[in-house]
Scaffold this motif. Structure first.
Motif, PDB file in Angstrom:
ATOM      1  N   SER A 100       1.192   7.162   8.811  1.00  0.00           N
ATOM      2  CA  SER A 100       1.340   5.697   8.742  1.00  0.00           C
ATOM      3  C   SER A 100       1.374   5.070  10.138  1.00  0.00           C
ATOM      4  O   SER A 100       0.943   3.927  10.314  1.00  0.00           O
ATOM      5  CB  SER A 100       2.589   5.307   7.939  1.00  0.00           C
ATOM      6  OG  SER A 100       3.740   5.928   8.457  1.00  0.00           O
TER       7      SER A 100
ATOM      8  N   LYS B  21       7.480   3.113  10.254  1.00  0.00           N
ATOM      9  CA  LYS B  21       6.323   3.855   9.722  1.00  0.00           C
ATOM     10  C   LYS B  21       6.588   5.343   9.916  1.00  0.00           C
ATOM     11  O   LYS B  21       6.168   5.940  10.913  1.00  0.00           O
ATOM     12  CB  LYS B  21       5.036   3.438  10.432  1.00  0.00           C
ATOM     13  CG  LYS B  21       4.663   1.972  10.253  1.00  0.00           C
ATOM     14  CD  LYS B  21       4.336   1.622   8.812  1.00  0.00           C
ATOM     15  CE  LYS B  21       3.883   0.179   8.674  1.00  0.00           C
ATOM     16  NZ  LYS B  21       4.028  -0.325   7.305  1.00  0.00           N
TER      17      LYS B  21
ATOM     18  N   THR C  87       0.848  -1.186   0.000  1.00  0.00           N
ATOM     19  CA  THR C  87       0.000   0.000   0.000  1.00  0.00           C
ATOM     20  C   THR C  87       0.888   1.241   0.000  1.00  0.00           C
ATOM     21  O   THR C  87       1.700   1.438   0.904  1.00  0.00           O
ATOM     22  CB  THR C  87      -0.900   0.007   1.243  1.00  0.00           C
ATOM     23  OG1 THR C  87      -1.674  -1.174   1.252  1.00  0.00           O
ATOM     24  CG2 THR C  87      -1.824   1.226   1.228  1.00  0.00           C
ATOM     25  N   LEU C  88       0.722   2.073  -0.998  1.00  0.00           N
ATOM     26  CA  LEU C  88       1.521   3.297  -1.119  1.00  0.00           C
ATOM     27  C   LEU C  88       1.316   4.189   0.104  1.00  0.00           C
ATOM     28  O   LEU C  88       0.184   4.478   0.489  1.00  0.00           O
ATOM     29  CB  LEU C  88       1.108   4.052  -2.395  1.00  0.00           C
ATOM     30  CG  LEU C  88       1.805   5.392  -2.627  1.00  0.00           C
ATOM     31  CD1 LEU C  88       3.297   5.210  -2.864  1.00  0.00           C
ATOM     32  CD2 LEU C  88       1.175   6.143  -3.803  1.00  0.00           C
ATOM     33  N   GLY C  89       2.431   4.615   0.677  1.00  0.00           N
ATOM     34  CA  GLY C  89       2.360   5.533   1.809  1.00  0.00           C
ATOM     35  C   GLY C  89       2.190   4.821   3.132  1.00  0.00           C
ATOM     36  O   GLY C  89       2.315   5.427   4.189  1.00  0.00           O
ATOM     37  N   TYR C  90       1.860   3.531   3.084  1.00  0.00           N
ATOM     38  CA  TYR C  90       1.773   2.772   4.331  1.00  0.00           C
ATOM     39  C   TYR C  90       2.999   1.872   4.462  1.00  0.00           C
ATOM     40  O   TYR C  90       3.729   1.938   5.439  1.00  0.00           O
ATOM     41  CB  TYR C  90       0.488   1.945   4.377  1.00  0.00           C
ATOM     42  CG  TYR C  90       0.340   1.158   5.647  1.00  0.00           C
ATOM     43  CD1 TYR C  90       0.086   1.813   6.848  1.00  0.00           C
ATOM     44  CD2 TYR C  90       0.481  -0.218   5.673  1.00  0.00           C
ATOM     45  CE1 TYR C  90      -0.021   1.110   8.034  1.00  0.00           C
ATOM     46  CE2 TYR C  90       0.375  -0.939   6.842  1.00  0.00           C
ATOM     47  CZ  TYR C  90       0.121  -0.267   8.022  1.00  0.00           C
ATOM     48  OH  TYR C  90       0.033  -0.971   9.196  1.00  0.00           O
ATOM     49  N   ASP C  91       3.237   1.054   3.453  1.00  0.00           N
ATOM     50  CA  ASP C  91       4.424   0.214   3.535  1.00  0.00           C
ATOM     51  C   ASP C  91       5.330   0.316   2.314  1.00  0.00           C
ATOM     52  O   ASP C  91       6.297  -0.442   2.203  1.00  0.00           O
ATOM     53  CB  ASP C  91       4.081  -1.251   3.845  1.00  0.00           C
ATOM     54  CG  ASP C  91       2.895  -1.774   3.077  1.00  0.00           C
ATOM     55  OD1 ASP C  91       2.281  -2.725   3.533  1.00  0.00           O
ATOM     56  OD2 ASP C  91       2.593  -1.210   2.010  1.00  0.00           O
ATOM     57  N   ILE C  92       5.069   1.258   1.440  1.00  0.00           N
ATOM     58  CA  ILE C  92       5.992   1.493   0.333  1.00  0.00           C
ATOM     59  C   ILE C  92       5.914   2.980  -0.017  1.00  0.00           C
ATOM     60  O   ILE C  92       4.825   3.569   0.010  1.00  0.00           O
ATOM     61  CB  ILE C  92       5.666   0.568  -0.867  1.00  0.00           C
ATOM     62  CG1 ILE C  92       6.831   0.485  -1.851  1.00  0.00           C
ATOM     63  CG2 ILE C  92       4.400   0.998  -1.573  1.00  0.00           C
ATOM     64  CD1 ILE C  92       6.698  -0.671  -2.852  1.00  0.00           C
ATOM     65  N   PRO C  93       7.082   3.611  -0.292  1.00  0.00           N
ATOM     66  CA  PRO C  93       7.043   5.071  -0.467  1.00  0.00           C
ATOM     67  C   PRO C  93       6.742   5.529  -1.889  1.00  0.00           C
ATOM     68  O   PRO C  93       6.518   6.726  -2.102  1.00  0.00           O
ATOM     69  CB  PRO C  93       8.465   5.502  -0.066  1.00  0.00           C
ATOM     70  CG  PRO C  93       9.318   4.310  -0.370  1.00  0.00           C
ATOM     71  CD  PRO C  93       8.456   3.096  -0.173  1.00  0.00           C
TER      72      PRO C  93
ATOM     73  N   TYR D  92       6.088   7.542   7.172  1.00  0.00           N
ATOM     74  CA  TYR D  92       5.459   8.269   6.060  1.00  0.00           C
ATOM     75  C   TYR D  92       4.282   9.101   6.568  1.00  0.00           C
ATOM     76  O   TYR D  92       3.601   8.696   7.482  1.00  0.00           O
ATOM     77  CB  TYR D  92       4.961   7.303   4.989  1.00  0.00           C
ATOM     78  CG  TYR D  92       6.031   6.376   4.478  1.00  0.00           C
ATOM     79  CD1 TYR D  92       7.235   6.873   3.999  1.00  0.00           C
ATOM     80  CD2 TYR D  92       5.841   5.003   4.494  1.00  0.00           C
ATOM     81  CE1 TYR D  92       8.222   6.005   3.541  1.00  0.00           C
ATOM     82  CE2 TYR D  92       6.804   4.136   4.030  1.00  0.00           C
ATOM     83  CZ  TYR D  92       7.993   4.641   3.563  1.00  0.00           C
ATOM     84  OH  TYR D  92       8.957   3.787   3.113  1.00  0.00           O
TER      85      TYR D  92
ATOM     86  N   GLU E 197      -2.303   4.955  11.063  1.00  0.00           N
ATOM     87  CA  GLU E 197      -2.940   3.837  10.357  1.00  0.00           C
ATOM     88  C   GLU E 197      -2.650   2.521  11.062  1.00  0.00           C
ATOM     89  O   GLU E 197      -3.533   1.673  11.236  1.00  0.00           O
ATOM     90  CB  GLU E 197      -2.446   3.787   8.913  1.00  0.00           C
ATOM     91  CG  GLU E 197      -2.966   4.938   8.063  1.00  0.00           C
ATOM     92  CD  GLU E 197      -2.333   4.998   6.677  1.00  0.00           C
ATOM     93  OE1 GLU E 197      -3.035   5.353   5.721  1.00  0.00           O
ATOM     94  OE2 GLU E 197      -1.123   4.710   6.546  1.00  0.00           O
TER      95      GLU E 197
ATOM     96  N   TYR F  72      -1.532  13.614  -0.336  1.00  0.00           N
ATOM     97  CA  TYR F  72      -1.868  12.191  -0.268  1.00  0.00           C
ATOM     98  C   TYR F  72      -1.962  11.726   1.191  1.00  0.00           C
ATOM     99  O   TYR F  72      -2.847  10.935   1.560  1.00  0.00           O
ATOM    100  CB  TYR F  72      -0.809  11.390  -1.030  1.00  0.00           C
ATOM    101  CG  TYR F  72      -1.083   9.920  -1.117  1.00  0.00           C
ATOM    102  CD1 TYR F  72      -2.151   9.428  -1.868  1.00  0.00           C
ATOM    103  CD2 TYR F  72      -0.272   9.020  -0.443  1.00  0.00           C
ATOM    104  CE1 TYR F  72      -2.398   8.066  -1.942  1.00  0.00           C
ATOM    105  CE2 TYR F  72      -0.505   7.655  -0.516  1.00  0.00           C
ATOM    106  CZ  TYR F  72      -1.570   7.185  -1.264  1.00  0.00           C
ATOM    107  OH  TYR F  72      -1.808   5.843  -1.332  1.00  0.00           O
TER     108      TYR F  72
ATOM    109  N   ARG G  17      -5.242  10.210   3.248  1.00  0.00           N
ATOM    110  CA  ARG G  17      -5.226   8.961   4.024  1.00  0.00           C
ATOM    111  C   ARG G  17      -5.690   9.209   5.461  1.00  0.00           C
ATOM    112  O   ARG G  17      -6.435   8.407   6.035  1.00  0.00           O
ATOM    113  CB  ARG G  17      -3.815   8.367   4.033  1.00  0.00           C
ATOM    114  CG  ARG G  17      -3.361   7.910   2.646  1.00  0.00           C
ATOM    115  CD  ARG G  17      -1.949   7.345   2.683  1.00  0.00           C
ATOM    116  NE  ARG G  17      -1.909   6.116   3.439  1.00  0.00           N
ATOM    117  CZ  ARG G  17      -2.242   4.926   2.943  1.00  0.00           C
ATOM    118  NH1 ARG G  17      -2.637   4.829   1.702  1.00  0.00           N
ATOM    119  NH2 ARG G  17      -2.173   3.861   3.687  1.00  0.00           N
TER     120      ARG G  17
ATOM    121  N   ARG H  54      -5.569   0.274  12.759  1.00  0.00           N
ATOM    122  CA  ARG H  54      -5.809  -1.097  12.303  1.00  0.00           C
ATOM    123  C   ARG H  54      -5.703  -2.091  13.448  1.00  0.00           C
ATOM    124  O   ARG H  54      -6.294  -3.174  13.393  1.00  0.00           O
ATOM    125  CB  ARG H  54      -4.786  -1.477  11.224  1.00  0.00           C
ATOM    126  CG  ARG H  54      -4.976  -0.734   9.910  1.00  0.00           C
ATOM    127  CD  ARG H  54      -3.931  -1.159   8.889  1.00  0.00           C
ATOM    128  NE  ARG H  54      -3.987  -0.326   7.692  1.00  0.00           N
ATOM    129  CZ  ARG H  54      -3.374  -0.628   6.543  1.00  0.00           C
ATOM    130  NH1 ARG H  54      -2.644  -1.711   6.461  1.00  0.00           N
ATOM    131  NH2 ARG H  54      -3.482   0.170   5.505  1.00  0.00           N
TER     132      ARG H  54
END
Lengths: 383, 383
Positions: free
Chosen positions: B86, B381, A9-15, B383, B89, B109, B113, B93
């Motif tokens: 992040s 995390k 997921t972009l921005g959560y676990d990949i930049p 981001y 999030e 972005y 989120r 979760r």
């Protein structure tokens, strides 16, 4: 080099995702300038060809199996180094077949895990600096039915691990040769203190001593008809000395691939930076507050880069100055108040190794566009 | 608190399993002394009861959803803080339902989120220090059909983020109140520089100023009939000042739970360490080389702990001295040569926040036995 990133997921676990513009990358993120990276990769390939030595690329710096493969395939590295058993496991699982743990492995459980790795079809080398450790390595290899190749680590001036002198090298080499399921592979002789000696004369003095100490040990072994397949050492700051010594035959450089602010301070005998390696690694960060006159706050703090060798440098922005870093913030001096919220700047990390270990991804960028992402496969693998 | 750890491989991606003796833990590893942890957790519960304020525990320090739940359930925290979307999030979760991002969120972005999180049934609060950011937060909340609670961040002396004065607080509060789908929640006023001012007099001077600045802003808003649900701030070093001020009603302490070497230097007015919090977090490390007289090398380097506030301290071993740390090694002075290979020692990290972010697990130990492991859920995390 196309991969499936749909599980992330972009921005959560990949930049970032391939195809994005660099301005859209979620920050803070490590970006790799792929043109500079390719230059550094091929420059080292040319250097080892010029000197006629092998290069066992050190993966402790980048911790990425994908980059290790590029170093072997395109950079002509003969294998890789790492520092920990869990790093070796990560690299072996990713298909790297020639791995040296350039460090002592002492814990019984770690030794047992290391001794299992040759079952994956991997050549495993490890260093030692004491007799009981040799017995433990042998016992584990016998138990697992494998062979470990073992180098004696020699303290050539770093004053950390390693035996003190040639007589001790001979004693340990003899013990390795006699030990079941071990194979004597040579001498590990790394002068860590020389890598970051900024002045050429200081570095040369340290390396002259290191080479003399190492040559003495190699000569003593040869006089006893014990041959060293590997005489290994050398890093980005010192490798021309080892490469030209006639004593060392394997270099172990890591930082040359990315470069960092501290290595940029290492000068050659003309006072210029020594080898023609370029900054390829940057910490991309976004401005998040500009309420104070002459100052801007960015989103890269101590959790995104290591300041153990000093703060990062702001890349190609001499008008900005890197001031202070707390856990999640960086404070920049911006006398002309040019920075605006969401502006992005590139920082050159002070020290690449511990900085890379903070990230899960490298974002490979060419021409302002994300071309690929590489996983920091061994991030956090310090067991 | 029993979990299934069977998906993890010991020594590869987890340092210990419940039931192991502490001597068997794979190092380097963060271990938590559960007796000291419980003491700290309940001590802060008693402190907020004594002062009659709320505690919104700061998860930026430990980054663990399991610990956040303990802080709310057993420590009576009203909610949690974090610094990044992040992180929020991750906590949402994991079931945390009241989360403040005690920081500015500026990237479009990231704002989008953040505005989605209330759909998970979570109360989301965020800070701001400029008008365009308020417009962007409102637009995202309208788009997502959610509500964000927004605090104005006031610079009460930390000189990082936040507006400069009460007039600016009023301007931004008024804008938040007028903005669709935003709710004005109060003032965020954190004096970061006061946390690590070691001397009581220095800390008091900083906090007197911070409290005066904050009170002025609260009073101005009240005079305009704008009420602050939250006047938030305070950390482990300063919280007694905020708690006793009559101005602040929510503390945001983090480090009290683990403590680190640097916080141990913060003194109260009698020259003693201020609150009765104990060291609960240790970096367990193994000795891996003893070849040099008077020195031992351990397996915990810069990738296992952060030295930004200085090196770690060796716990309850005054005969040993913490000397130097490189990427994978630590060098200890051991004048009496008492340390042997595979001996384990406990280091008190210099700075807990960036140290915790290097690890994937906390190993909870009681009576010398591993009782549980907690995941560092939001590790990396940023981001």
């Amino acid at each position: 080099m196309t991969s499936d990133f749909s599980q992330y997921t972009l921005g959560y676990d990949i930049p970032a995702l391939p195809g994005m513009k660099v301005e859209e990358v979620q920050t803070p993120a490590l970006i790799v300038d792929l043109d500079a990276f390719d230059h550094n990769l091929l420059k080292m390939r040319d250097e080892i060809a010029k000197y006629g030595v092998r290069h066992r690329a050190h993966c402790k710096m980048h911790k990425s199996a994908e980059i290790a493969k590029l170093q072997m395939e395109q950079g002509h590295a003969c294998g890789v180094c790492c520092q920990k058993v869990s790093e070796a496991e990560t690299l072996a699982r990713a298909g790297i077949t020639d791995i040296m743990v350039s460090n002592e492995v002492c814990d019984p459980y770690k030794i047992d895990r290391l001794a299992q790795l040759p079952k994956l079809g991997v050549r495993i080398l490890v260093c030692t600096d004491n007799l009981p450790n040799i017995a433990a390595l042998s016992e584990a290899a016998v138990k697992q039915g494998t062979e470990l190749e073992v180098l004696v680590e020699l303290d050539c001036g770093g004053s950390r691990c390693g035996v003190a002198d040639s007589a001790a090298v001979l004693e340990l080499a003899t013990a390795i040769i006699a030990a079941p399921n071990l194979r004597f592979a040579g001498i590990q002789s790394y002068q860590g203190a020389a890598q970051h000696a900024y002045e050429y004369a200081d570095r040369k003095a340290l390396m002259d001593t290191a080479i003399t100490i190492t040559k003495d040990a190699v000569d003593l072994l040869e006089s006893k008809e014990i041959h060293c397949d590997i005489v290994g050492g050398g890093g980005t700051g010192s490798y021309p000395f080892e490469a030209a010594s006639g004593v060392f035959n394997e270099l172990q450089c890591g930082s040359y691939l990315f470069m960092d602010a501290d290595y940029r301070r290492v000068k050659d005998k003309d006072g210029q930076y020594l080898p023609a390696f370029e900054h390829a690694l940057f910490l991309l960060t976004s401005i998040m507050s500009t309420d104070i006159d002459g100052q801007a706050v960015c989103d890269a703090g101590l959790k995104a880069h290591s300041i153990d060798t000093g703060p990062p440098e702001v890349f190609e922005r001499p008008d900005l100055q890197s001031l202070d870093y707390s856990d999640e913030h960086g404070v920049l001096k911006d006398p002309q108040n040019t920075l605006k919220i969401n502006d992005k700047i590139k920082l050159v990390p002070g020290h690449c190794d511990p900085t890379c270990n903070l990230h899960d991804w490298y974002v490979g960028v060419r021409g302002g566009v994300v071309e690929t992402l590489w996983h920091v496969t061994a991030r956090g693998k310090f067991y």
